[in-house]
Scaffold this active site. Structure first.
Site, mmCIF file in Angstrom:
data_model
loop_
_atom_site.group_PDB
_atom_site.id
_atom_site.type_symbol
_atom_site.label_atom_id
_atom_site.label_comp_id
_atom_site.label_asym_id
_atom_site.label_seq_id
_atom_site.Cartn_x
_atom_site.Cartn_y
_atom_site.Cartn_z
ATOM 1 N N SER A 29 0.827 -1.216 0.000
ATOM 2 C CA SER A 29 0.000 0.000 0.000
ATOM 3 C C SER A 29 0.857 1.260 0.000
ATOM 4 C CB SER A 29 -0.927 0.015 1.220
ATOM 5 O OG SER A 29 -0.201 -0.197 2.410
ATOM 6 N N ASN A 116 -2.297 -2.674 13.268
ATOM 7 C CA ASN A 116 -3.747 -2.469 13.204
ATOM 8 C C ASN A 116 -4.191 -1.236 13.981
ATOM 9 O OD1 ASN A 116 -3.535 -4.813 11.813
ATOM 10 N ND2 ASN A 116 -4.516 -6.114 13.365
ATOM 11 N N THR A 161 -39.577 27.019 -10.081
ATOM 12 C CA THR A 161 -39.877 25.681 -9.568
ATOM 13 C C THR A 161 -40.145 24.869 -10.831
ATOM 14 O OG1 THR A 161 -42.255 26.062 -9.395
ATOM 15 C CG2 THR A 161 -40.949 26.603 -7.455
ATOM 16 N N HIS A 162 -39.744 23.614 -10.816
ATOM 17 C CA HIS A 162 -39.844 22.764 -12.016
ATOM 18 C C HIS A 162 -39.087 23.380 -13.199
ATOM 19 C CE1 HIS A 162 -43.262 20.863 -9.867
ATOM 20 N NE2 HIS A 162 -43.535 22.115 -9.533
ATOM 21 N N SER A 283 -13.213 26.023 -27.401
ATOM 22 C CA SER A 283 -13.334 24.765 -28.130
ATOM 23 C C SER A 283 -12.202 24.692 -29.140
ATOM 24 C CB SER A 283 -14.686 24.723 -28.850
ATOM 25 O OG SER A 283 -14.616 23.879 -29.977
ATOM 26 N N ASN A 291 -16.593 27.669 -22.822
ATOM 27 C CA ASN A 291 -17.215 26.555 -22.107
ATOM 28 C C ASN A 291 -17.054 26.656 -20.592
ATOM 29 O OD1 ASN A 291 -17.982 25.369 -24.533
ATOM 30 N ND2 ASN A 291 -16.026 24.275 -24.721
ATOM 31 N N TYR A 323 -9.605 -6.783 12.681
ATOM 32 C CA TYR A 323 -8.944 -6.279 11.476
ATOM 33 C C TYR A 323 -8.974 -7.322 10.369
ATOM 34 C CZ TYR A 323 -5.558 -4.463 8.185
ATOM 35 O OH TYR A 323 -4.973 -4.009 7.031
ATOM 36 N N GLN A 328 -7.404 -2.104 4.275
ATOM 37 C CA GLN A 328 -6.396 -1.310 3.567
ATOM 38 C C GLN A 328 -7.043 -0.522 2.416
ATOM 39 O OE1 GLN A 328 -2.278 -2.730 3.033
ATOM 40 N NE2 GLN A 328 -2.751 -2.895 0.864
HETATM 41 N N1 ARG Z 1 -1.257 -1.375 5.282
HETATM 42 C C1 ARG Z 1 -2.176 -1.921 6.220
HETATM 43 C C2 ARG Z 1 -3.533 -1.235 6.089
HETATM 44 O O1 ARG Z 1 -3.579 -0.234 5.502
HETATM 45 C C3 ARG Z 1 -1.654 -1.729 7.615
HETATM 46 C C4 ARG Z 1 -2.214 -2.686 8.603
HETATM 47 C C5 ARG Z 1 -1.772 -4.063 8.280
HETATM 48 N N2 ARG Z 1 -2.170 -4.981 9.283
HETATM 49 C C6 ARG Z 1 -2.150 -6.295 9.110
HETATM 50 N N3 ARG Z 1 -2.572 -7.047 10.068
HETATM 51 N N4 ARG Z 1 -1.731 -6.829 7.979
HETATM 52 O O2 ARG Z 1 -4.544 -1.685 6.565
#
Ligand code: ARG
Length: 467
Positions: A29, A116, A161-162, A283, A291, A323, A328
Site C-alpha cells: 500500500s 492495526n 420551480t420545475h 473549443s 465553455n 482487522y 487497507q
Molecule cells: N497497510 C495496512 C492497512 O492499511 C496496515 C495494517 C496491516 N495490518 C495487518 N494485520 N496486515 O490496513
C-alpha cells in the site's frame, strides 16, 4: 534511500520463502499510504513517549526514538527518503528507516503496538487535519458568496420551480441559499470530527496488550479527546470514514447544484452570467465557444465522491471482527474524497469570486417579461377580501387570455382589470412591478429586501463567531 533488507524479514522466523514479487506488489500500500507518513511519525512519537513514561522502555531510549523519528520526518520533507515498493507500507518504511538511523533501539518502537491500531491512529490523525482544512475552505467559499450577495441585494433574478419561471427573487437571496447549505456542511464536518477524534492506539492487534501501557496518556499527546472503549472495535471501526464520506458527498451535492445553475446561467438560453476568461475554456474547433469547464468538472467529480461512499459501505458490511486486510482499501477512497472535495471547493470559490459576472441588466429585464407576478395579482385580490382560491382562478383566466393576446399582465388597461374584477384599482400596476413583488415577500426567511439584509447580517456574524 538505500534499503538492504527485504520485506520478508519483517515477518517472524515462521516464514522461509520470499513473497512472489507480483503478490508483494499486490499486497503493498506504500504507493498511496505514503500520504500518511507525517501522521505515522507523529503517532509513533507519542507511542514512544508513552512507552518511556510507563517504564516499558527507558527514558533515554524514548528520547532516541522520538529524535530518530523526527529525523525521518526531516529526510522525507527534504525529499531524501522515498520509500519504494519493497517496503510494503508506510508503517514498515518508517520503522525500518528509523532503525537504520538509530540502530537496535529502533526495533523497540513496535513494543505493545500492532499495525492495526497504528494505521487506525494514523488515519484518524490525517482526517482530523483534513477536516480542519475543509472547514476553513467552506468558510472562504461562504465569505465569497456573502460578498456577491451583498452586491446583489437589489438585483432581481427569476425564481424557478420545475425549472419554470415561478416568482422573482433577490439574487442575494438565491446566493444565500448556498450559504445555508454549506453552513450545514460546516456543522456536519464538526460533528463527524467528534467521532474521528477517538484514539484506537493501544488496542494492539485486536485484544489489547500484556504491557502496562497508558492509552490515555498517548491519546492526550496526540490531542484525541477520547480513547476507544473496546479494542476489537478500536482496530476495526471505520464508521468515522463512512460518516466523513457522507458529509463529503453532501458538500458535493451542494457544489454540484450550484455548478449546474452556473452552467445554465452561462448558456445563451439564460444569459444570466458571463464567464470570465480566467475560468472558462474554448473549443478546439468552434471558435465562438466559451465553455463552463469548471462547474462541469465539479458536477462530474461529484459522482466519484458518491462512489467512494458506496465503496466504503460495501467494504465494511461483511467484515468479521476484527482487522481484515480489506481495510487497507479504505485509504484510496478517503484520500481521493479529500483531494476531490478540496479541489472542487477551491475551484468553486475562485469561480464565484472572480470567474463570473452577473448580467444585472439582463436579469432585471428577465423578470419583467414573464408572468411570475401572477401570484401577486391573486394576493392583491385576496387582500381585498376575495377568497384566495377564487382570485387564483380569475388570474388563471387572465394569464390565458393575455398569453393568447401576446400581452403581459402589466399591459392590461385599468378597464380590462376592472372587467375581471371590480376590486382592481390603479395601484395594481405598482403591486405587480417585479421590484415590489420581491420587496413584498417580507416574511421571515423570504426574499423581501429587508429580510435579505437581515439574513446577510446573521450569516456574516455566524462566520465571524465560528472563525
Ligand atoms: N497497510 C495496512 C492497512 O492499511 C496496515 C495494517 C496491516 N495490518 C495487518 N494485520 N496486515 O490496513
Amino acid at each position: 534511500m538505500g534499503n538492504a533488507s527485504s520485506p520478508q524479514q519483517t515477518w517472524s522466523q515462521r516464514f522461509e520463502a520470499a513473497l512472489h514479487p507480483a503478490i508483494a506488489r499486490f499486497n503493498a500500500s506504500i504507493d498511496f499510504d505514503i500520504e500518511l507518513i507525517e501522521f505515522d511519525i507523529t503517532g509513533s512519537q507519542a507511542h514512544a513517549r508513552m512507552l518511556a513514561k510507563t517504564g516499558i522502555i527507558s527514558a533515554a531510549e524514548g528520547e532516541q526514538l522520538v529524535k530518530g523519528l523526527e529525523q525521518v520526518r526531516q529526510e522525507y520533507r527534504a525529499g531524501q527518503f522515498n520509500p519504494g515498493i519493497d517496503e510494503e507500507d508506510v508503517h514498515f518504511a518508517v520503522e525500518r528507516r528509523l532503525t537504520e538511523l538509530v540502530g537496535d533501539v529502533g526495533k523497540k518502537l513496535h513494543t505493545a503496538r500492532s499495525r492495526n491500531d497504528q494505521v487506525g491512529t494514523d488515519t484518524r490523525l490525517y482526517l482530523r487535519h483534513q477536516i480542519g482544512q475543509l472547514r476553513q475552505q467552506i468558510r472562504e467559499f461562504q465569505s465569497v458568496l456573502l460578498d456577491q450577495a451583498t452586491q446583489h441585494i437589489e438585483t432581481l433574478i427569476p425564481g424557478y420551480t420545475h425549472l419554470q419561471r415561478a416568482q422573482p427573487l433577490s439574487l442575494a437571496h438565491h446566493l444565500l441559499a448556498y450559504v445555508e447549505m454549506t453552513q450545514r456542511d460546516w456543522e456536519r464536518l464538526g460533528d463527524v470530527y467528534k467521532r474521528v477524534d477517538i484514539s484506537p492506539l493501544g488496542s494492539g492487534a485486536l485484544a489489547g496488550t500484556t504491557f502496562p501501557i497508558d492509552r490515555h496518556y498517548a491519546a492526550e499527546l496526540l490531542g484525541f479527546s477520547r480513547v476507544y472503549e473496546n479494542s476489537l472495535d478500536g482496530v476495526s471501526d471505520r464508521d468515522f470514514a463512512i460518516e466523513f464520506a457522507c458529509a463529503a458527498s453532501l458538500i458535493m451535492v451542494h457544489l454540484s447544484r450550484l455548478a449546474e445553475e452556473v452552467i445554465l446561467w452561462a448558456s445563451e438560453e439564460f444569459r444570466f452570467v458571463t464567464l470570465k476568461d480566467s475560468c472558462a475554456t474554448g473549443s478546439s474547433i468552434m471558435p465562438q465557444k466559451k465553455n463552463p469547464d469548471v462547474p462541469e468538472l465539479v458536477r462530474g467529480k461529484t459522482g466519484r465522491v458518491f462512489g467512494h461512499l458506496q465503496a466504503l459501505l460495501v467494504l465494511m458490511k461483511g467484515l468479521p471482527l476484527a482487522y481484515n486486510k480489506d481495510l487497507q482499501e479504505d485509504k484510496e477512497a478517503l484520500f481521493d474524497t479529500v483531494k476531490t472535495v478540496q479541489g472542487c471547493l477551491e475551484a468553486m470559490t475562485i469561480l464565484m469570486r472572480e470567474g463570473l459576472e452577473f448580467r444585472t441588466e439582463r436579469l432585471n429585464q428577465a423578470v419583467n417579461e414573464d408572468f411570475s407576478n401572477a401570484t401577486d395579482v391573486a394576493d392583491y385580490l385576496a387582500a381585498k377580501g376575495v377568497p384566495f382560491r377564487e382570485a387564483y382562478n380569475l388570474v388563471g383566466k387572465v394569464v390565458k387570455t393575455s398569453l393568447a393576446a401576446g400581452k403581459l399582465l402589466k399591459d392590461l388597461t385599468l378597464d380590462e382589470w376592472k372587467q375581471i374584477h371590480p376590486a382592481f384599482e390603479v395601484d395594481i400596476y405598482e403591486a405587480i412591478a417585479p421590484r415590489r413583488v420581491v420587496a413584498a415577500r417580507n416574511s421571515f426567511g423570504g426574499t423581501g429586501f429587508d429580510q435579505v439584509r437581515q439574513a446577510l447580517e446573521r450569516a456574516r456574524s455566524r462566520l465571524k463567531q465560528d472563525a
